[in-house]
Design a protein around this motif. Structure first.
Motif, PDB file in Angstrom:
ATOM      1  N   UNK A 143       1.058  -1.298   0.169  1.00  0.00           N
ATOM      2  CA  UNK A 143      -0.024  -0.128  -0.046  1.00  0.00           C
ATOM      3  C   UNK A 143       0.767   1.223  -0.132  1.00  0.00           C
ATOM      4  N   UNK A 144       2.058   1.100   0.560  1.00  0.00           N
ATOM      5  CA  UNK A 144       2.970   2.253   0.659  1.00  0.00           C
ATOM      6  C   UNK A 144       3.327   2.694  -0.856  1.00  0.00           C
ATOM      7  N   UNK A 145       3.562   1.714  -1.732  1.00  0.00           N
ATOM      8  CA  UNK A 145       3.913   2.042  -3.173  1.00  0.00           C
ATOM      9  C   UNK A 145       2.754   2.490  -3.786  1.00  0.00           C
ATOM     10  N   UNK A 146       1.655   1.903  -3.656  1.00  0.00           N
ATOM     11  CA  UNK A 146       0.444   2.403  -4.147  1.00  0.00           C
ATOM     12  C   UNK A 146      -0.194   3.642  -3.990  1.00  0.00           C
ATOM     13  N   UNK A 147       0.105   4.054  -2.709  1.00  0.00           N
ATOM     14  CA  UNK A 147      -0.154   5.443  -2.169  1.00  0.00           C
ATOM     15  C   UNK A 147       0.747   6.536  -2.696  1.00  0.00           C
ATOM     16  N   UNK A 148       2.019   6.195  -2.708  1.00  0.00           N
ATOM     17  CA  UNK A 148       2.995   7.163  -3.375  1.00  0.00           C
ATOM     18  C   UNK A 148       2.965   7.175  -4.769  1.00  0.00           C
ATOM     19  N   UNK A 149       2.442   6.396  -5.435  1.00  0.00           N
ATOM     20  CA  UNK A 149       1.948   6.592  -6.778  1.00  0.00           C
ATOM     21  C   UNK A 149       1.215   7.848  -6.986  1.00  0.00           C
ATOM     22  N   UNK A 150       0.347   8.327  -6.125  1.00  0.00           N
ATOM     23  CA  UNK A 150      -0.235   9.395  -6.385  1.00  0.00           C
ATOM     24  C   UNK A 150       0.419  10.548  -7.211  1.00  0.00           C
ATOM     25  N   UNK A 151       1.696  10.688  -6.499  1.00  0.00           N
ATOM     26  CA  UNK A 151       2.363  11.974  -7.209  1.00  0.00           C
ATOM     27  C   UNK A 151       2.901  11.705  -8.528  1.00  0.00           C
ATOM     28  N   UNK A 152       3.203  10.159  -8.944  1.00  0.00           N
ATOM     29  CA  UNK A 152       3.283  10.144 -10.348  1.00  0.00           C
ATOM     30  C   UNK A 152       1.939  10.274 -11.171  1.00  0.00           C
ATOM     31  N   UNK A 153       0.866   9.628 -10.462  1.00  0.00           N
ATOM     32  CA  UNK A 153      -0.383  10.019 -11.179  1.00  0.00           C
ATOM     33  C   UNK A 153      -0.474  11.594 -11.606  1.00  0.00           C
ATOM     34  N   UNK A 154      -0.192  12.470 -10.613  1.00  0.00           N
ATOM     35  CA  UNK A 154      -0.464  13.697 -10.919  1.00  0.00           C
ATOM     36  C   UNK A 154       0.499  14.198 -11.961  1.00  0.00           C
ATOM     37  N   UNK A 155       1.604  13.683 -11.805  1.00  0.00           N
ATOM     38  CA  UNK A 155       2.608  14.161 -12.925  1.00  0.00           C
ATOM     39  C   UNK A 155       2.575  14.025 -14.140  1.00  0.00           C
ATOM     40  N   UNK A 156       1.656  12.583 -14.204  1.00  0.00           N
ATOM     41  CA  UNK A 156       1.084  12.120 -15.774  1.00  0.00           C
ATOM     42  C   UNK A 156       0.186  13.114 -16.330  1.00  0.00           C
ATOM     43  N   UNK A 157      -0.781  13.305 -15.195  1.00  0.00           N
ATOM     44  CA  UNK A 157      -1.940  14.098 -15.533  1.00  0.00           C
ATOM     45  C   UNK A 157      -1.717  15.637 -15.916  1.00  0.00           C
ATOM     46  N   UNK A 158      -0.725  15.912 -15.402  1.00  0.00           N
ATOM     47  CA  UNK A 158      -0.015  17.287 -15.777  1.00  0.00           C
ATOM     48  C   UNK A 158       0.613  17.474 -17.069  1.00  0.00           C
ATOM     49  N   UNK A 159       1.323  16.123 -17.386  1.00  0.00           N
ATOM     50  CA  UNK A 159       1.887  16.132 -18.725  1.00  0.00           C
ATOM     51  C   UNK A 159       0.988  15.990 -19.821  1.00  0.00           C
ATOM     52  N   UNK A 160       0.006  15.140 -19.619  1.00  0.00           N
ATOM     53  CA  UNK A 160      -0.885  14.842 -20.782  1.00  0.00           C
ATOM     54  C   UNK A 160      -2.123  16.068 -20.830  1.00  0.00           C
ATOM     55  N   UNK A 161      -1.982  17.131 -19.775  1.00  0.00           N
ATOM     56  CA  UNK A 161      -3.070  18.040 -19.806  1.00  0.00           C
ATOM     57  C   UNK A 161      -4.167  17.361 -18.954  1.00  0.00           C
ATOM     58  N   UNK A 162      -4.861  18.561 -18.072  1.00  0.00           N
ATOM     59  CA  UNK A 162      -5.924  18.116 -17.251  1.00  0.00           C
ATOM     60  C   UNK A 162      -7.156  17.702 -18.091  1.00  0.00           C
ATOM     61  N   UNK A 163      -7.839  16.716 -17.427  1.00  0.00           N
ATOM     62  CA  UNK A 163      -9.100  16.317 -18.226  1.00  0.00           C
ATOM     63  C   UNK A 163      -8.500  15.069 -19.226  1.00  0.00           C
ATOM     64  N   UNK A 164      -7.490  14.755 -19.412  1.00  0.00           N
ATOM     65  CA  UNK A 164      -7.069  13.779 -20.354  1.00  0.00           C
ATOM     66  C   UNK A 164      -7.025  12.427 -19.582  1.00  0.00           C
ATOM     67  N   UNK A 165      -7.816  11.374 -20.080  1.00  0.00           N
ATOM     68  CA  UNK A 165      -8.117  10.295 -19.143  1.00  0.00           C
ATOM     69  C   UNK A 165      -6.989   9.236 -19.739  1.00  0.00           C
ATOM     70  N   UNK A 166      -6.295   8.644 -18.657  1.00  0.00           N
ATOM     71  CA  UNK A 166      -5.459   7.629 -18.797  1.00  0.00           C
ATOM     72  C   UNK A 166      -5.364   6.502 -17.784  1.00  0.00           C
ATOM     73  N   UNK A 167      -4.781   5.555 -18.128  1.00  0.00           N
ATOM     74  CA  UNK A 167      -4.566   4.207 -16.979  1.00  0.00           C
ATOM     75  C   UNK A 167      -3.204   3.638 -17.080  1.00  0.00           C
ATOM     76  N   UNK A 168      -2.645   2.798 -16.165  1.00  0.00           N
ATOM     77  CA  UNK A 168      -1.464   2.077 -16.310  1.00  0.00           C
ATOM     78  C   UNK A 168      -1.425   0.812 -16.675  1.00  0.00           C
ATOM     79  N   UNK A 169      -0.516   0.247 -17.359  1.00  0.00           N
ATOM     80  CA  UNK A 169      -0.402  -1.137 -17.616  1.00  0.00           C
ATOM     81  C   UNK A 169       0.987  -1.738 -17.266  1.00  0.00           C
ATOM     82  N   UNK A 170       0.894  -2.720 -16.645  1.00  0.00           N
ATOM     83  CA  UNK A 170       2.313  -3.432 -16.284  1.00  0.00           C
ATOM     84  C   UNK A 170       2.636  -4.547 -17.494  1.00  0.00           C
ATOM     85  N   UNK A 171       3.566  -4.139 -18.390  1.00  0.00           N
ATOM     86  CA  UNK A 171       3.712  -4.741 -19.501  1.00  0.00           C
ATOM     87  C   UNK A 171       4.744  -5.986 -19.065  1.00  0.00           C
ATOM     88  N   UNK A 172       4.392  -7.304 -19.349  1.00  0.00           N
ATOM     89  CA  UNK A 172       5.204  -8.421 -19.118  1.00  0.00           C
ATOM     90  C   UNK A 172       4.801  -9.469 -19.939  1.00  0.00           C
TER      91      UNK A 172
END
Ligand code: NAP
Length: 237
Positions: free
Chosen positions: A208-237
């Motif tokens: 849960x530590x890692x999942x919660x700390x991802x919040x900042x990364x989620x915010x950074x991706x949102x800023x990079x894509x532009x607010x309102x752009x919808x996105x998800x994350x995929x673990x490629x393996x």
């Protein structure tokens, strides 16, 4: 199922609406039902008053947090804001005993004295507390030893959590973490009902530590894509 959703914010509403659509009986918890129904103004995030949401979603029952938890036949979703969740849940520990609690809260602290400079439109970002050496999910589990806590949902947008097909054809990853395999399977079954096909078990609740700390990364991706752009994350393996 009789599912309790503790919370009336935007994330909680996404789950409430989806659970009703799926045919579940939904019991919603709030601090004071009368006060919640008396609100007429949107909250600071622009979320409309809950009374309006109830009018658009008939058949939902509004209770206190404790009464909603007691009405669940096993599954409870925590949508209480992260800074107040441990205290609010501790106060109803008896009514959560024996149940599964899915926690998606982020332990953000909004306080102008400690928020950090960040290139958001408003120039600052809330801090995470706890962070790194503990997590909100673990704090909740310690406060509720008779309840099985699973951290989930928190790494995806609230609308996407309940409708994964809305982006990328649904080809992205949802994480779960918790101490009990059967409980994580129960949550995974709910996620499959929501439409998730890639659910990755991260193991014990320490993740849960890692999942919660991802919040900042989620915010950074949102800023990079532009607010309102919808996105998800995929673990490629
Ligand atoms: N994808 C995701 O998993 C996702 C998405 C968005 C947000 N989040 C996180 O999930 C949490 C909930 O988000 P949200 O947008 O659904 O709701 P929110 O607006 O963050 O929180 C609303 C809920 O918190 C309760 N609350 C506020 N102050 C309280 C206090 N002092 N004591 C007890 N309860 C209190 C409110 O009670 P009343 O009903 O009485 O007003 C309300 O039910 C947050 O931590 C947020 O950061 C996760």
């Amino acid at each position: 199922m009789k599912v309790a959703v503790l919370g009336t914010g935007g994330g909680a509403r996404a789950h409430i609406a989806k659970l009703v659509e799926l045919g579940h009986e939904v019991h919603v918890g709030t601090r004071d039902p009368q006060a919640t129904l008396a609100r007429t103004e949107p909250d600071m995030m622009g979320t409309p008053p809950f009374k309006q949401f109830l009018a658009d979603h008939p058949g939902i029952e509004l209770h206190t947090f404790g009464d909603a938890a007691a009405a669940s036949d096993g599954l409870v979703i925590n949508g209480i804001d992260g800074h107040n969740a441990v205290a609010a849940l501790s106060a109803i520990a008896d009514r959560l005993a024996g149940k599964t609690l899915i926690d998606y809260a982020v332990p953000y602290i909004y306080n102008p004295d400690i928020e950090r400079p960040w290139p958001t439109p408003w120039g600052v970002n809330p801090i995470l507390d706890p962070c790194d050496s503990d997590s909100l999910g673990e704090q909740i589990q310690r406060a509720l030893p008779r309840t099985k806590v699973v951290k989930a949902f928190v790494t995806q947008e609230q609308a996407t959590v309940v409708d994964p097909q809305a982006i990328g054809g649904g080809d992205h990853t949802m994480f779960v973490a918790g101490e009990d395999d059967d409980t994580k399977q129960q949550v995974t079954d709910l996620l499959k009902e929501y439409g998730w096909t890639d659910v990755l078990d991260l193991g014990s609740l320490i993740a849960a530590r890692a999942m919660e700390m991802y919040a900042h990364m989620h915010g950074a991706i949102g800023i990079a894509l532009g607010f309102g752009t919808h996105f998800g994350i995929k673990v490629v393996r």
